[in-house]
Enzyme design. Structure first.
Site, PDB file in Angstrom:
ATOM      1  N   CYS A 172       0.836  -1.201   0.000  1.00  0.00           N
ATOM      2  CA  CYS A 172       0.000   0.000   0.000  1.00  0.00           C
ATOM      3  C   CYS A 172       0.880   1.265   0.000  1.00  0.00           C
ATOM      4  O   CYS A 172       1.542   1.553  -0.978  1.00  0.00           O
ATOM      5  CB  CYS A 172      -0.969  -0.037   1.176  1.00  0.00           C
ATOM      6  SG  CYS A 172      -2.361   1.114   1.001  1.00  0.00           S
ATOM      7  N   HIS A 183      -3.574  -5.240   0.952  1.00  0.00           N
ATOM      8  CA  HIS A 183      -3.049  -5.691   2.247  1.00  0.00           C
ATOM      9  C   HIS A 183      -3.122  -7.227   2.346  1.00  0.00           C
ATOM     10  O   HIS A 183      -4.174  -7.782   2.675  1.00  0.00           O
ATOM     11  CB  HIS A 183      -3.841  -5.060   3.392  1.00  0.00           C
ATOM     12  CG  HIS A 183      -3.597  -3.601   3.551  1.00  0.00           C
ATOM     13  ND1 HIS A 183      -2.581  -3.099   4.341  1.00  0.00           N
ATOM     14  CD2 HIS A 183      -4.219  -2.525   2.998  1.00  0.00           C
ATOM     15  CE1 HIS A 183      -2.595  -1.774   4.275  1.00  0.00           C
ATOM     16  NE2 HIS A 183      -3.578  -1.402   3.469  1.00  0.00           N
ATOM     17  N   GLU A 187      -1.844  -9.071   4.589  1.00  0.00           N
ATOM     18  CA  GLU A 187      -1.784  -9.535   5.975  1.00  0.00           C
ATOM     19  C   GLU A 187      -3.155  -9.748   6.597  1.00  0.00           C
ATOM     20  O   GLU A 187      -3.263 -10.393   7.649  1.00  0.00           O
ATOM     21  CB  GLU A 187      -0.970  -8.546   6.821  1.00  0.00           C
ATOM     22  CG  GLU A 187      -1.606  -7.178   7.026  1.00  0.00           C
ATOM     23  CD  GLU A 187      -1.301  -6.181   5.922  1.00  0.00           C
ATOM     24  OE1 GLU A 187      -1.473  -4.975   6.154  1.00  0.00           O
ATOM     25  OE2 GLU A 187      -0.901  -6.608   4.813  1.00  0.00           O
TER      26      GLU A 187
END
Length: 513
Positions: free
Chosen positions: A85, A172, A174
């Site tokens: 990002c 993202h 994660e």
């Protein structure tokens, strides 16, 4: 971690709310990972000797004055770098690309379309859902980069320069909403960075024992033992490392859960052989608190008194050079990064006197809470301690609203024991993040044994959560709640009514005060 030979991937912190998740996901893959300030220099990174670098997301715009920057020499280290990002935008911007405000912001789940094969996405589908959360986007990529993935609002959703081992993704990986994010991070860690993926709690124990022995030598260590998970795990780990060189001080302030003090002494002092000095200070604390109702005053008095008691006992010992603490990685992150914000002050008992001249030992300061539990299990500690409920430093004293009395304290202690017993019997103790009872300081009329009663109302608080930062009330089965309620009003004196707290966090906090 002091061992520069340990395979590690560092995450540079640019302020994303998901920063901790990045490090956690890498660790779950079997590679050690830790957060570092974005101000770290290339020289410092070279000394740390990581095998890879991840640039986190963040709220800044790279073209704004004062936005978080990076030492450009980091891109010349020859290490694999993954920008996520804001991290991708920063890398693109610093290497000659262009970043602009997106005409249409992209928040939420979006389809990522892979446009060509990439080692970063090996084993993942050509179209996959990912979580986007950005108001800017890359509009021109640096020389040497090429596009490997697009999304409806991001023509450069995934880019790479394989010759320099530089990778950028606008989403993202994660978070769980990015369905194949973990596989992508695994590809980066194991394939791109070449990690073996063999970091484990067993390795951690061996490394910490070695580090502690080298640091302490033949000197003595003092530990403030609360009976909670963190300090208990520290105690057992240090006992294995240095044996009788460790002395633990356990202050029983009278606000512990039922049977907790005895369990600490029997398990940690008995089975694990810790040298524990138990200080029975119930009267000392209660004398200071009787009749007080303000929660902040209670906390302050308990914190200060704990310090005084600990200091009194520590001064009786000779030749102690080190103080051990159960500081966790989350504590380090909250207090030590440039981008951190404290959402709520914790209930932990106050700090120790500034004039106590000890060197600190914090063997858990690179671990998250779930990793501490895993460490405790690896050390052979029983589930009753390893999976113990989170518990505020002031203990049951802040679960009594209004003025603090022995009678009200006992209603909470006994009802809490019943609640814990029934939750355990139902098999839900691992599914509910935290559960406890509160004396609301409200009395109501009841009828028991054909007699009118006017007794206390207790509240049951039970929540589900992943990290404790946000929480929902636990939807416990009605028959279980009924059983708990019936037992409490029948077995606990001075209680005739039970209510269930169905408030989430936010707007409420977990504890009532």
């Amino acid at each position: 971690m002091s061992d520069t030979t340990l395979e590690k991937i560092i995450v540079l912190d640019y302020g994303s709310q998901y920063n901790q998740l990045i490090a956690r996901r890498i660790r779950e893959i079997g590679v050690f990972s830790e957060l570092m300030s974005h101000k770290v220099t290339a020289k410092e990174i070279r000394e740390i000797n990581p095998i890879g670098i991840i640039l986190s997301g963040g709220p800044n715009s790279v073209y704004d004055e004062g936005s978080f920057d990076i030492d450009p020499e980091i891109f010349e280290l020859g290490l694999p770098v993954l920008g996520i990002c804001y991290g991708m935008q920063l890398m693109s911007y610093k290497l000659g690309g262009m970043v602009e405000a997106a005409g249409e912001r992209e928040y939420g789940v979006a389809p990522l379309q892979l446009t060509e094969k990439s080692a970063l996405f090996a084993g993942t589908p050509e179209v996959q859902d990912v979580l986007m959360s950005h108001g800017d986007r890359v509009t021109a990529i640096p020389e040497g980069f090429h596009v490997v993935g697009t999304s409806p609002n991001s023509p450069f959703a995934a880019v790479e320069n394989t010759e320099r081992n530089l990778y950028g993704i606008q989403f993202h990986p994660e978070v769980r909403h990015s369905v194949h994010g973990t596989e992508m991070l695994r590809n980066f860690a194991l394939n791109t960075c070449g990690a073996k993926g063999n970091w484990s709690m067993e390795n951690f124990i061996d490394m910490q024992i070695k580090d502690v022995r080298e640091k302490v030598g033949d000197k003595k260590v003092l530990l403030g033992l609360s009976g909670g998970v963190d300090s208990s795990v520290v105690g057992v780990l240090l006992q294995r490392a240095i044996g009788d060189q460790l002395t633990s001080i356990f202050v029983d302030h009278g606000f512990l859960r039922k049977g907790e003090a005895d369990q600490v002494m029997e398990t940690l002092g008995g089975k694990f052989g810790l040298n524990i000095i138990k200080v029975d200070a119930q009267k000392r604390f209660m004398d200071k608190l009787v009749g007080l109702s303000d929660p902040e005053t209670k906390r302050k008095i308990i914190g200060n008194e704990f310090v005084y008691v600990f200091d009194d006992e520590a001064n009786k010992l000779e030749g102690v050079d080190f103080l051990a603490q159960g500081t966790l990685y989350t504590d380090v992150i909250e207090s030590g990064t440039d981008t951190a914000q404290t959402i709520k002050s914790h209930h932990n008992v106050g700090g120790l006197p500034e004039d106590m001249q000890f060197q600190l030992i914090e063997p858990l300061n690179t671990l998250f809470k779930d990793e501490v539990r895993a460490l405790g299990t690896q050390l052979g500690m029983p589930d009753e301690i390893v999976w113990r409920q989170p518990f505020p430093g002031p203990g049951l004293a802040i679960r009594v609203l209004g003025d603090l009395t022995e009678e009200k304290l006992e209603t909470v202690r006994e009802s809490d024991a019943i609640l814990r017993e029934e939750i355990a019997a139902s098999g839900l103790e691992r599914d509910v993040w935290q559960y406890f009872t509160v004396n609301t300081d409200v009395k109501s009329v009841g009828v028991m044994g054909d007699q009118r009663t006017y007794d206390y109302t207790l509240a049951i608080r039970a929540i589900t959560s992943i990290d404790g930062m946000t929480a929902d009330f636990a939807q416990l089965p009605w028959d279980l709640l009924q059983k708990i309620s019936k037992r409490i009003v029948n077995e606990v004196d001075h209680v005739n009514r039970i209510v269930y707290d169905i408030t989430s966090k936010p707007p409420a906090t977990v504890e009532w005060q």
